[in-house]
Design an enzyme around this catalytic site. Sequence first.
Site, mmCIF file in Angstrom:
data_model
loop_
_atom_site.group_PDB
_atom_site.id
_atom_site.type_symbol
_atom_site.label_atom_id
_atom_site.label_comp_id
_atom_site.label_asym_id
_atom_site.label_seq_id
_atom_site.Cartn_x
_atom_site.Cartn_y
_atom_site.Cartn_z
ATOM 1 N N LYS A 189 0.457 -1.146 -0.538
ATOM 2 C CA LYS A 189 -0.200 -0.032 0.090
ATOM 3 C C LYS A 189 0.713 1.564 0.209
ATOM 4 O O LYS A 189 0.511 2.552 -0.713
ATOM 5 C CB LYS A 189 -0.882 -0.040 1.273
ATOM 6 C CG LYS A 189 -1.307 1.502 1.456
ATOM 7 C CD LYS A 189 -2.577 1.295 2.898
ATOM 8 C CE LYS A 189 -1.383 1.206 3.923
ATOM 9 N NZ LYS A 189 -1.434 2.774 3.970
ATOM 10 N N ASN A 190 1.625 1.005 1.297
ATOM 11 C CA ASN A 190 2.503 2.830 1.130
ATOM 12 C C ASN A 190 3.469 2.687 0.113
ATOM 13 O O ASN A 190 4.351 3.828 -0.342
ATOM 14 C CB ASN A 190 3.399 2.500 2.843
ATOM 15 C CG ASN A 190 2.137 2.670 3.338
ATOM 16 O OD1 ASN A 190 1.440 2.830 3.462
ATOM 17 N ND2 ASN A 190 2.597 2.556 5.016
ATOM 18 N N ARG A 244 -5.061 10.571 4.947
ATOM 19 C CA ARG A 244 -3.163 11.802 5.136
ATOM 20 C C ARG A 244 -2.701 11.225 3.588
ATOM 21 O O ARG A 244 -1.996 12.604 3.492
ATOM 22 C CB ARG A 244 -2.674 11.347 6.083
ATOM 23 C CG ARG A 244 -3.296 11.976 7.418
ATOM 24 C CD ARG A 244 -2.556 11.551 8.243
ATOM 25 N NE ARG A 244 -1.390 13.130 8.764
ATOM 26 C CZ ARG A 244 -0.504 13.771 8.255
ATOM 27 N NH1 ARG A 244 0.550 12.110 7.413
ATOM 28 N NH2 ARG A 244 -0.044 14.545 8.411
ATOM 29 N N CYS A 263 -5.730 12.795 13.253
ATOM 30 C CA CYS A 263 -5.697 11.438 13.262
ATOM 31 C C CYS A 263 -5.315 10.661 14.020
ATOM 32 O O CYS A 263 -5.082 11.115 14.870
ATOM 33 C CB CYS A 263 -3.848 11.975 12.197
ATOM 34 S SG CYS A 263 -3.225 9.974 12.141
ATOM 35 N N ARG A 310 0.373 14.420 13.294
ATOM 36 C CA ARG A 310 0.973 14.169 12.209
ATOM 37 C C ARG A 310 1.186 15.483 11.349
ATOM 38 O O ARG A 310 0.598 15.439 10.301
ATOM 39 C CB ARG A 310 0.561 12.856 11.798
ATOM 40 C CG ARG A 310 0.225 12.018 11.860
ATOM 41 C CD ARG A 310 -0.237 10.655 11.539
ATOM 42 N NE ARG A 310 0.858 10.118 10.225
ATOM 43 C CZ ARG A 310 0.256 8.817 9.514
ATOM 44 N NH1 ARG A 310 -1.380 8.614 9.826
ATOM 45 N NH2 ARG A 310 1.069 8.807 8.353
ATOM 46 N N ASP A 354 4.237 -0.177 12.169
ATOM 47 C CA ASP A 354 2.836 -0.471 11.459
ATOM 48 C C ASP A 354 3.272 -1.984 12.074
ATOM 49 O O ASP A 354 2.460 -2.187 11.626
ATOM 50 C CB ASP A 354 3.458 0.044 10.435
ATOM 51 C CG ASP A 354 3.158 1.146 9.579
ATOM 52 O OD1 ASP A 354 2.792 1.707 9.979
ATOM 53 O OD2 ASP A 354 2.973 1.371 8.425
ATOM 54 N N ILE A 364 8.449 6.581 17.285
ATOM 55 C CA ILE A 364 7.897 7.156 15.824
ATOM 56 C C ILE A 364 6.790 8.160 15.866
ATOM 57 O O ILE A 364 6.634 9.499 15.672
ATOM 58 C CB ILE A 364 7.726 6.411 14.516
ATOM 59 C CG1 ILE A 364 8.377 5.042 14.440
ATOM 60 C CG2 ILE A 364 7.196 7.695 13.144
ATOM 61 C CD1 ILE A 364 9.953 6.423 13.828
ATOM 62 N N ARG A 379 -8.877 -1.023 4.218
ATOM 63 C CA ARG A 379 -7.622 0.119 3.381
ATOM 64 C C ARG A 379 -6.598 -0.417 2.949
ATOM 65 O O ARG A 379 -5.767 0.072 2.319
ATOM 66 C CB ARG A 379 -7.570 1.216 4.767
ATOM 67 C CG ARG A 379 -8.609 2.353 5.590
ATOM 68 C CD ARG A 379 -8.414 3.494 5.961
ATOM 69 N NE ARG A 379 -6.968 3.725 5.554
ATOM 70 C CZ ARG A 379 -6.293 4.688 5.703
ATOM 71 N NH1 ARG A 379 -6.251 4.811 7.408
ATOM 72 N NH2 ARG A 379 -5.061 4.911 6.151
HETATM 73 N N1 EPU Z 1 6.334 13.957 10.680
HETATM 74 C C1 EPU Z 1 6.601 15.774 11.500
HETATM 75 N N2 EPU Z 1 6.314 16.632 10.817
HETATM 76 C C2 EPU Z 1 6.813 16.129 8.590
HETATM 77 C C3 EPU Z 1 5.727 15.065 8.350
HETATM 78 C C4 EPU Z 1 6.391 14.574 9.881
HETATM 79 O O1 EPU Z 1 6.522 16.107 12.781
HETATM 80 O O2 EPU Z 1 6.334 17.033 8.329
HETATM 81 C C5 EPU Z 1 6.575 13.075 11.930
HETATM 82 C C6 EPU Z 1 6.057 12.532 12.477
HETATM 83 O O3 EPU Z 1 5.118 13.035 12.879
HETATM 84 C C7 EPU Z 1 5.963 11.113 13.408
HETATM 85 C C8 EPU Z 1 8.252 11.603 12.242
HETATM 86 O O4 EPU Z 1 8.038 12.880 11.711
HETATM 87 O O5 EPU Z 1 6.289 11.649 14.060
HETATM 88 C C9 EPU Z 1 7.749 10.495 11.364
HETATM 89 O O6 EPU Z 1 6.232 10.106 10.242
HETATM 90 P P1 EPU Z 1 6.567 10.487 8.821
HETATM 91 O O7 EPU Z 1 6.096 12.014 8.028
HETATM 92 O O8 EPU Z 1 7.656 9.520 7.910
HETATM 93 O O9 EPU Z 1 5.101 9.261 8.227
HETATM 94 P P2 EPU Z 1 3.981 9.416 6.780
HETATM 95 O O10 EPU Z 1 4.739 9.291 6.024
HETATM 96 O O11 EPU Z 1 3.267 10.505 7.639
HETATM 97 C C10 EPU Z 1 4.630 6.615 7.216
HETATM 98 C C11 EPU Z 1 3.313 5.786 6.051
HETATM 99 C C12 EPU Z 1 2.978 5.074 7.553
HETATM 100 C C13 EPU Z 1 3.800 5.136 8.453
HETATM 101 C C14 EPU Z 1 4.673 6.210 8.419
HETATM 102 C C15 EPU Z 1 6.328 5.642 9.176
HETATM 103 C C16 EPU Z 1 2.529 6.085 4.060
HETATM 104 C C17 EPU Z 1 0.897 6.803 3.428
HETATM 105 N N3 EPU Z 1 2.111 5.816 5.043
HETATM 106 O O12 EPU Z 1 3.444 8.253 7.364
HETATM 107 O O13 EPU Z 1 1.966 4.381 7.720
HETATM 108 O O14 EPU Z 1 3.896 4.676 9.678
HETATM 109 O O15 EPU Z 1 5.265 5.861 7.770
HETATM 110 O O16 EPU Z 1 6.743 4.532 9.360
HETATM 111 O O17 EPU Z 1 3.348 6.087 3.398
HETATM 112 C C18 EPU Z 1 0.030 2.377 7.692
HETATM 113 O O18 EPU Z 1 0.166 2.360 6.670
HETATM 114 O O19 EPU Z 1 -0.518 2.508 8.099
HETATM 115 C C19 EPU Z 1 0.993 3.640 8.681
HETATM 116 C C20 EPU Z 1 -0.098 4.729 9.235
#
Ligand code: EPU
Length: 418
Positions: A22-23, A92, A116, A121, A305, A327, A397
């Site tokens: 998915k991701n 998101r 969320c 996030r 995850d 995380i 999802r």
């Molecule tokens: N963060 C910030 N600011 C930002 C972006 C992130 O502070 O602008 C922080 C977040 O709050 C968190 C950390 O950075 O503490 C890492 O978050 P990240 O941005 O890596 O998460 P994401 O890109 O929103 C993706 C996956 C998630 C997975 C996380 C961590 C996708 C679509 N989603 O989310 O997947 O948990 O990386 O590996 O790729 C899931 O599939 O269930 C899922 C939640």
Amino acid sequence: MDKLIIEGGRKLQGEINISGAKNAALPLIAATLLAPGWHVIRNVPDLRDTKTILALLESFGAVWKRDGNVLSINTEALTNLEASYDLVKTMRASILVLGPLLARMRKARVSLPGGCAIGARPIDFHLDGLSKMGARLDLEEGYVNASTGNRLSGGNIYFDIPSVTGTENILMASVLAKGVTVIKNAAREPEVGNLIDMLISMGADIEGKDTDRLIIHGVKDLRPAEVTTIPDRIETGTYMVAVGATGGEVTLRNCNPNHLPALTEKLKAAGLIIEETENSFFVSRPSKIQSVDIKTQPYPGFPTDLQAQLMALMSMANGLSVITEKIFENRFMHVAELKRMGAEIKINGNSAIVKGSKRLKGARVMATDLRASASLVVARLAAEGITEISRIYHLERGYEDMVGKLQALGANVRKEKE
Ligand code: EPU
């Protein structure tokens, strides 16, 4: 709404195929916005989230067709550049369209993703990065209005935390930018690598794949891509943990064992037998599970995850386990539900202390988010008796045909209308 009825206590036996990730699929689909023409993406899972991002692309004017797990997308005629709240609020990852729209169309209006279930996030890394590349960004009535008069320009971007979708958004923005972009402390998740492979196949110039420093030399235009989605490492890991919970012997085909280094070591330490080939895992549980401690980390550390699923397993293990979530600040939603089933878990800050050796009972539980729901399925498969998990749209999802796959492994699971 659908619910899942599970009669637990059966060992899992047999073999199943793992679906595309998915991701990985979500950013690959978003990246088709970068170039006109027909893109072909193979191994795309049919999930609520992939449907949502396709609906979003359709709302911009893109057309697509699916033949099995092969998706063809044409983003030639983009007539609307607004990602509406209705679509973004359900996922998101919709924010992934911002970088490519801005790079190719020089304009985009994207709803802010909002709250969320697993923490605040924010998307500040995405916005700061785009702003460093020359984008004008205004926040107005819950939307980001983004524009750039000329091409975006390359910039030096440093992430305080290696953000997965942040890295992907900036990558997609930078491939068409003027000059060189350097992303420091970039995420190294395999899904980012899959996107880099796709972008390179489209004509992008990117160095540093699989490292935390990406160097992107912008090009003027890109051609359509032909790419294959990598196997879903979280789906793979979820079934491995489920075998730990129920016992049995399972072969998982079409997966990539190299993408699960931390989980494999932890499950071996817990007493599972794990054999791997280039694209399959064989998993069995010869004796009772022993407790292990885990700390979630960016890749190649233990994936957040899979934290909830491992916690379900640890509540049945011999001994005490400390599970630390590094995380997301609020990713213990499954704890209350696991406790309803008899698990003994105490939260202390960002750690959960799990006292194992519990025989979980069949209480009615409710799915709260995608991975929390998966942990309840793991727990339920091992518990005695019949129970229900409601609100399983969360599972849909992110897990392709979970009911069919579990049935193929001999589990007594079915879906019913609530
Ligand atoms: N963060 C910030 N600011 C930002 C972006 C992130 O502070 O602008 C922080 C977040 O709050 C968190 C950390 O950075 O503490 C890492 O978050 P990240 O941005 O890596 O998460 P994401 O890109 O929103 C993706 C996956 C998630 C997975 C996380 C961590 C996708 C679509 N989603 O989310 O997947 O948990 O990386 O590996 O790729 C899931 O599939 O269930 C899922 C939640």
